[in-house]
Design a protein around this motif. Structure first.
Motif, mmCIF file in Angstrom:
data_model
loop_
_atom_site.group_PDB
_atom_site.id
_atom_site.type_symbol
_atom_site.label_atom_id
_atom_site.label_comp_id
_atom_site.label_asym_id
_atom_site.label_seq_id
_atom_site.Cartn_x
_atom_site.Cartn_y
_atom_site.Cartn_z
ATOM 1 N N ALA A 159 0.837 -1.210 0.000
ATOM 2 C CA ALA A 159 0.000 0.000 0.000
ATOM 3 C C ALA A 159 0.868 1.254 0.000
ATOM 4 O O ALA A 159 0.564 2.227 -0.711
ATOM 5 C CB ALA A 159 -0.939 -0.011 1.199
ATOM 6 N N LEU A 160 1.935 1.236 0.767
ATOM 7 C CA LEU A 160 2.835 2.391 0.805
ATOM 8 C C LEU A 160 3.449 2.650 -0.573
ATOM 9 O O LEU A 160 3.432 3.783 -1.065
ATOM 10 C CB LEU A 160 3.938 2.172 1.849
ATOM 11 C CG LEU A 160 5.015 3.261 1.923
ATOM 12 C CD1 LEU A 160 4.411 4.590 2.351
ATOM 13 C CD2 LEU A 160 6.124 2.830 2.880
ATOM 14 N N LEU A 161 3.950 1.611 -1.187
ATOM 15 C CA LEU A 161 4.589 1.776 -2.500
ATOM 16 C C LEU A 161 3.587 2.211 -3.575
ATOM 17 O O LEU A 161 3.889 3.073 -4.399
ATOM 18 C CB LEU A 161 5.292 0.480 -2.908
ATOM 19 C CG LEU A 161 6.495 0.091 -2.034
ATOM 20 C CD1 LEU A 161 7.038 -1.266 -2.446
ATOM 21 C CD2 LEU A 161 7.574 1.163 -2.047
ATOM 22 N N ILE A 162 2.397 1.636 -3.550
ATOM 23 C CA ILE A 162 1.368 2.024 -4.526
ATOM 24 C C ILE A 162 0.917 3.458 -4.270
ATOM 25 O O ILE A 162 0.722 4.234 -5.210
ATOM 26 C CB ILE A 162 0.178 1.041 -4.489
ATOM 27 C CG1 ILE A 162 0.627 -0.334 -4.992
ATOM 28 C CG2 ILE A 162 -1.000 1.569 -5.317
ATOM 29 C CD1 ILE A 162 -0.360 -1.449 -4.702
ATOM 30 N N GLY A 163 0.762 3.831 -3.007
ATOM 31 C CA GLY A 163 0.376 5.204 -2.671
ATOM 32 C C GLY A 163 1.416 6.212 -3.139
ATOM 33 O O GLY A 163 1.074 7.246 -3.735
#
Length: 161
Positions: A93-97
């Motif tokens: 989620a962090l990387l996609i965000g």
């Protein structure tokens, strides 16, 4: 404190994803009834204003997500990120965000402003040749669909966990 942060994170996420989708699927189609000159000026001003707001909101979503996972969550070592389902989902989620935020800032907004400020497309459309402008707007929609897809994946990750 965690609950307040979580409410802020969710609220900012709704504003970020919802706002971008509302402009793309609500405001932009509504401008089609405007004259080309008015449509162009409106979209330029809207994007100049909304770009900074959405970049700030997206940064807030990412910052609160980091805090929720680390300071107010179970991630206190790199091992938790690599060796637990929570850590794996949190990292994804962090990387996609981050990708979504950077895509919107450096690709989506840039391409949008190139199209909206390029006189050629708008002058041709004003003369009756709307094909170049339509092609560019379609290309822009494809580029922006990457950001929307990222939001769908993010929401899926949040709901799955």
């Amino acid at each position: 404190m965690r609950e307040v942060l979580l409410i802020g994170h969710i609220s900012l996420g709704v504003m970020w994803a919802g706002g971008i989708m509302f402009i793309g699927w609500g405001v932009f189609p509504a401008t089609m009834s405007m004259s080309l000159a008015n449509q162009r000026q409106f979209l330029i001003q809207l994007m100049k204003w909304a770009h900074h707001l959405f970049a700030l909101i997206g940064t807030g979503v990412i910052a609160t997500g980091i805090l929720l996972g680390t300071v107010f969550g179970p991630i206190h070592s790199i091992d938790v990120i690599w060796n637990t389902p929570y850590g794996n989902i949190w990292l994804a989620a962090l990387l996609i965000g981050i990708f979504n935020l950077l895509w919107g800032i450096f690709v989506g907004y840039r391409e949008m402003m190139i199209i909206f400020t390029d006189d050629y497309f708008w002058k041709e459309a004003d003369k009756g040749n709307k094909s170049p402008l339509r092609r560019q707007l379609f290309r822009l929609a494809v580029l922006e669909s990457i950001e929307v897809f990222g939001f769908i994946v993010l929401i899926s990750l949040m709901v799955a966990f």
